[in-house]
Design a protein around this motif. Structure first.
Motif, short mmCIF file in Angstrom:
data_model
loop_
_atom_site.label_atom_id
_atom_site.label_comp_id
_atom_site.label_asym_id
_atom_site.label_seq_id
_atom_site.Cartn_x
_atom_site.Cartn_y
_atom_site.Cartn_z
N LEU A 47 0.81 -1.22 0.00
CA LEU A 47 0.00 0.00 0.00
C LEU A 47 0.84 1.27 0.00
CD1 LEU A 47 -2.71 -1.11 2.59
CD2 LEU A 47 -2.85 -1.17 0.09
N PHE A 48 2.08 1.20 0.50
CA PHE A 48 2.94 2.37 0.56
C PHE A 48 4.32 2.05 0.00
CE2 PHE A 48 0.32 5.25 2.90
CZ PHE A 48 -0.47 4.47 3.73
N ILE A 49 4.90 3.03 -0.65
CA ILE A 49 6.31 2.98 -1.04
C ILE A 49 7.08 3.70 0.04
CG2 ILE A 49 8.03 3.64 -2.75
CD1 ILE A 49 5.76 3.69 -4.82
N ARG A 50 7.91 2.96 0.77
CA ARG A 50 8.64 3.52 1.91
C ARG A 50 10.04 3.92 1.48
NH1 ARG A 50 5.36 -0.60 3.17
NH2 ARG A 50 4.11 -0.59 5.09
N GLN A 51 10.27 5.22 1.44
CA GLN A 51 11.59 5.75 1.16
C GLN A 51 12.08 6.51 2.38
OE1 GLN A 51 10.96 8.03 -2.39
NE2 GLN A 51 10.96 6.23 -3.72
N ARG A 52 13.34 6.87 2.37
CA ARG A 52 13.95 7.45 3.57
C ARG A 52 13.22 8.69 4.06
NH1 ARG A 52 20.45 8.08 4.46
NH2 ARG A 52 20.37 8.08 6.74
N ASN A 53 12.95 9.61 3.20
CA ASN A 53 12.31 10.87 3.60
C ASN A 53 10.95 11.07 2.93
OD1 ASN A 53 14.50 11.77 5.27
ND2 ASN A 53 15.62 12.26 3.39
N SER A 54 10.38 9.98 2.43
CA SER A 54 9.11 10.12 1.71
C SER A 54 8.33 8.82 1.77
CB SER A 54 9.39 10.51 0.25
OG SER A 54 8.19 10.53 -0.49
N ILE A 55 7.04 8.92 2.08
CA ILE A 55 6.14 7.78 2.04
C ILE A 55 5.03 8.12 1.04
CG2 ILE A 55 4.46 6.41 3.33
CD1 ILE A 55 6.17 6.77 5.78
N GLN A 56 4.92 7.30 0.01
CA GLN A 56 3.94 7.55 -1.04
C GLN A 56 3.01 6.35 -1.17
OE1 GLN A 56 3.78 10.49 -2.61
NE2 GLN A 56 5.58 11.23 -1.49
#
Length: 278
Positions: A47-56
């Motif tokens: 459901l989410f793309i988890r990146q270091r400084n961003s959740i989309q």
């Protein structure tokens, strides 16, 4: 599936931050992550793309979001409608110490002054108490610590000075081997340790005043207690005040949401406030 998983998903989608979502929902960040993981397992989709400084949101997350919002909205409307039709009940939650100090008299007064109301009472941790109050699962919340929330009204129902006492045969030495530590909060603990640094250790630690008093009666010892604690001990129990704790008192708070949506609940809140004056 628990509806709270969807509300957590919506909050993360809105904030795009697990930490902020956890703060808004009065949860730990690990609890938020666990709920999202379970939701992803339920739908067999990320459901989410988890990146270091961003959740989309992923494409699946984007598709789920309007359904989650609609479902939560519908269920909340149904809950409010049912509460309006059956408003004569109240849910009380309290932390351990508050439940022992205020709930017995409060429940007695509720049954006497509001006989048509059904009452549910339960003992909760402070975090659970705050979360259930904000989720409107709990109507009246009692604790010995304040809740930091702009959405909550808090008032002091009870305040008692604290002092260090010895129960049983008087002894000159204040020793950790005799100490029963009751959790009255960090401020009381810091002041006590400033006066008696040897009490950093204890023979018993508890958040229950009843358990502490039972142990003191059975074994003797020293403890920080409310200044009227002798009334909770059997008659003729030897008890000696060692030292008052200046500028420290035991407080019991009543917490309610500022926006009261339940029919008749505000009148009951006003009644409780007058039953237990500070």
């Amino acid at each position: 599936m628990d509806i709270r998983f969807l509300t957590t998903f919506i909050e993360v989608a809105n904030t795009r931050h697990f930490g902020k979502a956890a703060e808004n929902l009065y949860l730990t960040q690990s609890a938020v992550s666990a709920r999202i993981k379970l939701l992803e397992e339920y739908f067999h989709s990320t459901l989410f793309i988890r990146q270091r400084n961003s959740i989309q949101l992923t494409q699946s997350g984007e598709k789920l979001l309007p359904y989650a919002q609609q479902l939560c909205s519908t269920l909340n409307e149904a809950k409010q409608e049912l509460q309006i039709q059956s408003s004569e009940y109240v849910v009380c939650g309290a932390t351990q110490l508050a439940s022992e100090l205020i709930l017995p008299s409060t429940l007695k007064a509720l049954h006497a002054d509001f006989p048509d109301w059904s009452v549910k009472a339960e003992v909760l941790t402070l975090d659970s108490l705050s979360r259930q109050l904000h989720e409107r699962v709990t109507d009246l919340a009692f604790s010995t610590e304040p809740l930091k929330s702009e959405e909550v009204n808090s008032q002091i129902l009870l305040e008692k000075p604290l002092a260090l006492y010895r129960v049983g045969d008087a002894q000159a030495e204040v020793s950790a081997s005799d100490f029963v530590a009751i959790d009255f909060g960090s401020k009381a603990r810091d002041i006590l340790l400033t006066l008696y640094p040897q009490l950093r250790d204890a023979k018993l630690r508890t958040n229950s005043l009843t358990l502490a008093l039972n142990n003191l009666y059975a074994e003797g010892g020293i403890a920080v207690l409310p200044e009227d604690a002798f009334v909770h001990l059997p008659a003729q129990t030897p008890i000696t005040k060692i030292q008052s704790l200046e500028n420290i008192s035991l407080k019991v708070y009543l917490h309610t949401m500022k926006q009261v949506r339940r029919v008749g609940l505000q009148g009951l809140i006003d009644g409780i406030s007058s039953i237990n004056p500070a």
